[in-house]
Design a protein around this motif. Structure first.
Motif, PDB file in Angstrom:
ATOM      1  N   PHE A   1     -61.498  30.721  21.055  1.00  0.00           N
ATOM      2  CA  PHE A   1     -60.877  31.308  19.873  1.00  0.00           C
ATOM      3  C   PHE A   1     -61.182  30.444  18.653  1.00  0.00           C
ATOM      4  CE2 PHE A   1     -58.537  33.399  23.182  1.00  0.00           C
ATOM      5  CZ  PHE A   1     -58.183  34.627  22.655  1.00  0.00           C
ATOM      6  N   VAL A   2     -61.329  31.109  17.516  1.00  0.00           N
ATOM      7  CA  VAL A   2     -61.650  30.446  16.260  1.00  0.00           C
ATOM      8  C   VAL A   2     -60.468  30.612  15.308  1.00  0.00           C
ATOM      9  CG1 VAL A   2     -63.217  30.442  14.272  1.00  0.00           C
ATOM     10  CG2 VAL A   2     -64.105  30.934  16.575  1.00  0.00           C
ATOM     11  N   GLN A   3     -60.047  29.503  14.701  1.00  0.00           N
ATOM     12  CA  GLN A   3     -58.977  29.566  13.716  1.00  0.00           C
ATOM     13  C   GLN A   3     -59.531  30.137  12.412  1.00  0.00           C
ATOM     14  OE1 GLN A   3     -56.682  25.961  13.167  1.00  0.00           O
ATOM     15  NE2 GLN A   3     -55.928  26.652  11.183  1.00  0.00           N
ATOM     16  N   LEU A   4     -58.831  31.110  11.850  1.00  0.00           N
ATOM     17  CA  LEU A   4     -59.274  31.769  10.625  1.00  0.00           C
ATOM     18  C   LEU A   4     -58.853  31.026   9.358  1.00  0.00           C
ATOM     19  CD1 LEU A   4     -58.489  35.448  11.607  1.00  0.00           C
ATOM     20  CD2 LEU A   4     -60.735  34.493  11.106  1.00  0.00           C
ATOM     21  N   GLY A   5     -57.883  30.204   9.444  1.00  0.00           N
ATOM     22  CA  GLY A   5     -57.348  29.500   8.274  1.00  0.00           C
ATOM     23  C   GLY A   5     -55.925  29.106   8.551  1.00  0.00           C
ATOM     24  N   THR A   6     -55.177  28.872   7.482  1.00  0.00           N
ATOM     25  CA  THR A   6     -53.777  28.483   7.601  1.00  0.00           C
ATOM     26  C   THR A   6     -52.972  29.225   6.549  1.00  0.00           C
ATOM     27  OG1 THR A   6     -54.416  26.270   8.360  1.00  0.00           O
ATOM     28  CG2 THR A   6     -52.170  26.520   7.530  1.00  0.00           C
ATOM     29  N   ILE A   7     -51.833  29.744   6.954  1.00  0.00           N
ATOM     30  CA  ILE A   7     -50.904  30.364   6.019  1.00  0.00           C
ATOM     31  C   ILE A   7     -49.746  29.385   5.843  1.00  0.00           C
ATOM     32  CG2 ILE A   7     -49.398  32.331   5.578  1.00  0.00           C
ATOM     33  CD1 ILE A   7     -51.325  33.945   7.467  1.00  0.00           C
ATOM     34  N   PRO A   8     -49.693  28.728   4.698  1.00  0.00           N
ATOM     35  CA  PRO A   8     -48.653  27.716   4.486  1.00  0.00           C
ATOM     36  C   PRO A   8     -47.248  28.317   4.552  1.00  0.00           C
ATOM     37  CG  PRO A   8     -50.370  27.558   2.799  1.00  0.00           C
ATOM     38  CD  PRO A   8     -50.593  28.833   3.555  1.00  0.00           C
ATOM     39  N   GLY A   9     -46.396  27.679   5.342  1.00  0.00           N
ATOM     40  CA  GLY A   9     -45.002  28.092   5.417  1.00  0.00           C
ATOM     41  C   GLY A   9     -44.784  29.496   5.929  1.00  0.00           C
ATOM     42  N   GLY A  10     -45.657  29.985   6.782  1.00  0.00           N
ATOM     43  CA  GLY A  10     -45.573  31.363   7.246  1.00  0.00           C
ATOM     44  C   GLY A  10     -44.567  31.640   8.346  1.00  0.00           C
ATOM     45  N   PHE A  11     -43.939  30.610   8.892  1.00  0.00           N
ATOM     46  CA  PHE A  11     -43.028  30.801  10.024  1.00  0.00           C
ATOM     47  C   PHE A  11     -41.732  30.050   9.754  1.00  0.00           C
ATOM     48  CE2 PHE A  11     -41.233  30.119  14.222  1.00  0.00           C
ATOM     49  CZ  PHE A  11     -41.530  31.290  14.899  1.00  0.00           C
ATOM     50  N   ARG A  12     -40.610  30.767   9.810  1.00  0.00           N
ATOM     51  CA  ARG A  12     -39.299  30.139   9.621  1.00  0.00           C
ATOM     52  C   ARG A  12     -38.781  29.620  10.964  1.00  0.00           C
ATOM     53  NH1 ARG A  12     -34.691  32.544  10.209  1.00  0.00           N
ATOM     54  NH2 ARG A  12     -35.543  34.593   9.705  1.00  0.00           N
ATOM     55  N   MET A  13     -38.550  28.333  11.011  1.00  0.00           N
ATOM     56  CA  MET A  13     -38.045  27.684  12.228  1.00  0.00           C
ATOM     57  C   MET A  13     -36.530  27.886  12.330  1.00  0.00           C
ATOM     58  SD  MET A  13     -40.817  26.464  13.530  1.00  0.00           S
ATOM     59  CE  MET A  13     -40.426  25.186  14.718  1.00  0.00           C
ATOM     60  N   PRO A  14     -35.951  27.646  13.511  1.00  0.00           N
ATOM     61  CA  PRO A  14     -34.511  27.840  13.692  1.00  0.00           C
ATOM     62  C   PRO A  14     -33.644  26.999  12.749  1.00  0.00           C
ATOM     63  CG  PRO A  14     -35.585  27.605  15.818  1.00  0.00           C
ATOM     64  CD  PRO A  14     -36.617  27.302  14.766  1.00  0.00           C
ATOM     65  N   ASP A  15     -34.150  25.854  12.330  1.00  0.00           N
ATOM     66  CA  ASP A  15     -33.359  24.995  11.432  1.00  0.00           C
ATOM     67  C   ASP A  15     -33.514  25.367   9.959  1.00  0.00           C
ATOM     68  OD1 ASP A  15     -35.875  24.047  10.746  1.00  0.00           O
ATOM     69  OD2 ASP A  15     -35.505  21.982  11.413  1.00  0.00           O
ATOM     70  N   GLY A  16     -34.259  26.454   9.677  1.00  0.00           N
ATOM     71  CA  GLY A  16     -34.419  26.915   8.308  1.00  0.00           C
ATOM     72  C   GLY A  16     -35.633  26.347   7.587  1.00  0.00           C
ATOM     73  N   THR A  17     -36.324  25.395   8.197  1.00  0.00           N
ATOM     74  CA  THR A  17     -37.549  24.876   7.594  1.00  0.00           C
ATOM     75  C   THR A  17     -38.692  25.841   7.889  1.00  0.00           C
ATOM     76  OG1 THR A  17     -38.114  23.577   9.561  1.00  0.00           O
ATOM     77  CG2 THR A  17     -36.777  22.472   7.863  1.00  0.00           C
ATOM     78  N   TYR A  18     -39.813  25.642   7.213  1.00  0.00           N
ATOM     79  CA  TYR A  18     -40.963  26.511   7.386  1.00  0.00           C
ATOM     80  C   TYR A  18     -42.154  25.719   7.889  1.00  0.00           C
ATOM     81  CZ  TYR A  18     -38.322  30.113   5.042  1.00  0.00           C
ATOM     82  OH  TYR A  18     -37.368  31.042   4.734  1.00  0.00           O
ATOM     83  N   GLU A  19     -42.865  26.314   8.845  1.00  0.00           N
ATOM     84  CA  GLU A  19     -44.084  25.727   9.395  1.00  0.00           C
ATOM     85  C   GLU A  19     -45.255  26.639   9.039  1.00  0.00           C
ATOM     86  OE1 GLU A  19     -44.683  22.896  10.937  1.00  0.00           O
ATOM     87  OE2 GLU A  19     -42.595  22.272  11.162  1.00  0.00           O
ATOM     88  N   ASP A  20     -46.429  26.056   9.003  1.00  0.00           N
ATOM     89  CA  ASP A  20     -47.643  26.829   8.778  1.00  0.00           C
ATOM     90  C   ASP A  20     -47.954  27.686  10.005  1.00  0.00           C
ATOM     91  OD1 ASP A  20     -47.815  25.388   6.428  1.00  0.00           O
ATOM     92  OD2 ASP A  20     -49.458  24.109   7.108  1.00  0.00           O
ATOM     93  N   ILE A  21     -48.648  28.803   9.773  1.00  0.00           N
ATOM     94  CA  ILE A  21     -49.178  29.578  10.889  1.00  0.00           C
ATOM     95  C   ILE A  21     -50.699  29.618  10.773  1.00  0.00           C
ATOM     96  CG2 ILE A  21     -47.140  30.952  11.417  1.00  0.00           C
ATOM     97  CD1 ILE A  21     -48.303  33.244   9.790  1.00  0.00           C
ATOM     98  N   CYS A  22     -51.327  29.727  11.933  1.00  0.00           N
ATOM     99  CA  CYS A  22     -52.778  29.676  12.039  1.00  0.00           C
ATOM    100  C   CYS A  22     -53.275  30.921  12.770  1.00  0.00           C
ATOM    101  CB  CYS A  22     -53.207  28.429  12.814  1.00  0.00           C
ATOM    102  SG  CYS A  22     -52.521  26.899  12.142  1.00  0.00           S
ATOM    103  N   PRO A  23     -53.832  31.882  12.049  1.00  0.00           N
ATOM    104  CA  PRO A  23     -54.417  33.043  12.738  1.00  0.00           C
ATOM    105  C   PRO A  23     -55.668  32.620  13.523  1.00  0.00           C
ATOM    106  CG  PRO A  23     -54.042  33.496  10.396  1.00  0.00           C
ATOM    107  CD  PRO A  23     -53.878  32.024  10.603  1.00  0.00           C
ATOM    108  N   TYR A  24     -55.865  33.235  14.682  1.00  0.00           N
ATOM    109  CA  TYR A  24     -57.026  32.977  15.532  1.00  0.00           C
ATOM    110  C   TYR A  24     -57.653  34.298  15.913  1.00  0.00           C
ATOM    111  CZ  TYR A  24     -55.992  28.045  16.506  1.00  0.00           C
ATOM    112  OH  TYR A  24     -55.801  26.694  16.406  1.00  0.00           O
ATOM    113  N   TYR A  25     -58.955  34.255  16.271  1.00  0.00           N
ATOM    114  CA  TYR A  25     -59.604  35.452  16.798  1.00  0.00           C
ATOM    115  C   TYR A  25     -60.671  35.055  17.812  1.00  0.00           C
ATOM    116  CZ  TYR A  25     -64.051  34.792  14.406  1.00  0.00           C
ATOM    117  OH  TYR A  25     -65.257  34.310  14.005  1.00  0.00           O
ATOM    118  N   LEU A  26     -61.021  36.019  18.649  1.00  0.00           N
ATOM    119  CA  LEU A  26     -62.103  35.894  19.608  1.00  0.00           C
ATOM    120  C   LEU A  26     -62.864  37.202  19.614  1.00  0.00           C
ATOM    121  CD1 LEU A  26     -63.409  34.173  21.965  1.00  0.00           C
ATOM    122  CD2 LEU A  26     -61.950  35.512  23.494  1.00  0.00           C
TER     123      LEU A  26
END
Length: 167
Positions: free
Chosen positions: A140-165
């Motif tokens: 799988f190849v990472q397409l990039g990064t979406i900053p702060g795309g995922f809200r964690m249970p504690d209310g902070t945000y993590e990046d998400i990384c789309p992948y494809y094959l």
């Protein structure tokens, strides 16, 4: 690493639904990998899994215990309907036993069998390093990064990384 054989992956059946629901809900409650926030009842899970293009379950060879599952479905419609999407869930007690690799590998084959040309993951949480390492090891190849795309249970945000094959 254990000498036990890799889990067998088979199409799900109704007998697997209670374990599938428990594992799915465990990942939802953990809140660090799936975007869903609501747990599924067995009735809701029955309908949800039935509407997927394919669902596979990883079974322990010795006991037949459901270790994990995946869902495969189109990522979009029409002119983008050849792109598939999948989600994977491995029970916390089964992690490190090869279920994840077995599930992703089977999913790749099922995506091809169902005529998809691409398998895409829209929202792999950047901190999910075990999954990211597995996906990358399977090509799988990472397409990039979406900053702060995922809200964690504690209310902070993590990046998400789309992948494809490409299949």
């Amino acid at each position: 690493m254990s000498n036990r054989p890799a889990p067998a992956v088979v199409p799900y059946s109704t007998e697997h639904l209670p374990a599938m629901t428990t594992i799915w809900n465990e990942v939802v409650v953990d809140g660090i990998a799936f975007p869903q926030e609501d747990q599924l009842s067995v009735e809701e899970a029955t309908a949800f899994f039935a509407e997927q293009t394919h669902c596979g379950v990883a079974l322990d060879h010795a006991t037949g215990e459901v270790l994990g599952l995946y869902i495969l479905h189109p990522n979009n419609v029409g002119r983008c309907g050849h792109i598939s999407n999948a989600s994977y869930a491995v029970g916390s007690k089964a992690r490190g036993r090869g279920a994840g690799r077995a599930l992703v590998s089977d999913c790749i084959q099922q995506a091809r069998t169902h005529g998809f040309k691409v398998l895409q993951f829209n929202a792999v949480v950047a901190t999910n390093t075990v999954a990211r390492k597995l996906y990358e090891s399977l090509g799988f190849v990472q397409l990039g990064t979406i900053p702060g795309g995922f809200r964690m249970p504690d209310g902070t945000y993590e990046d998400i990384c789309p992948y494809y094959l490409s299949l």
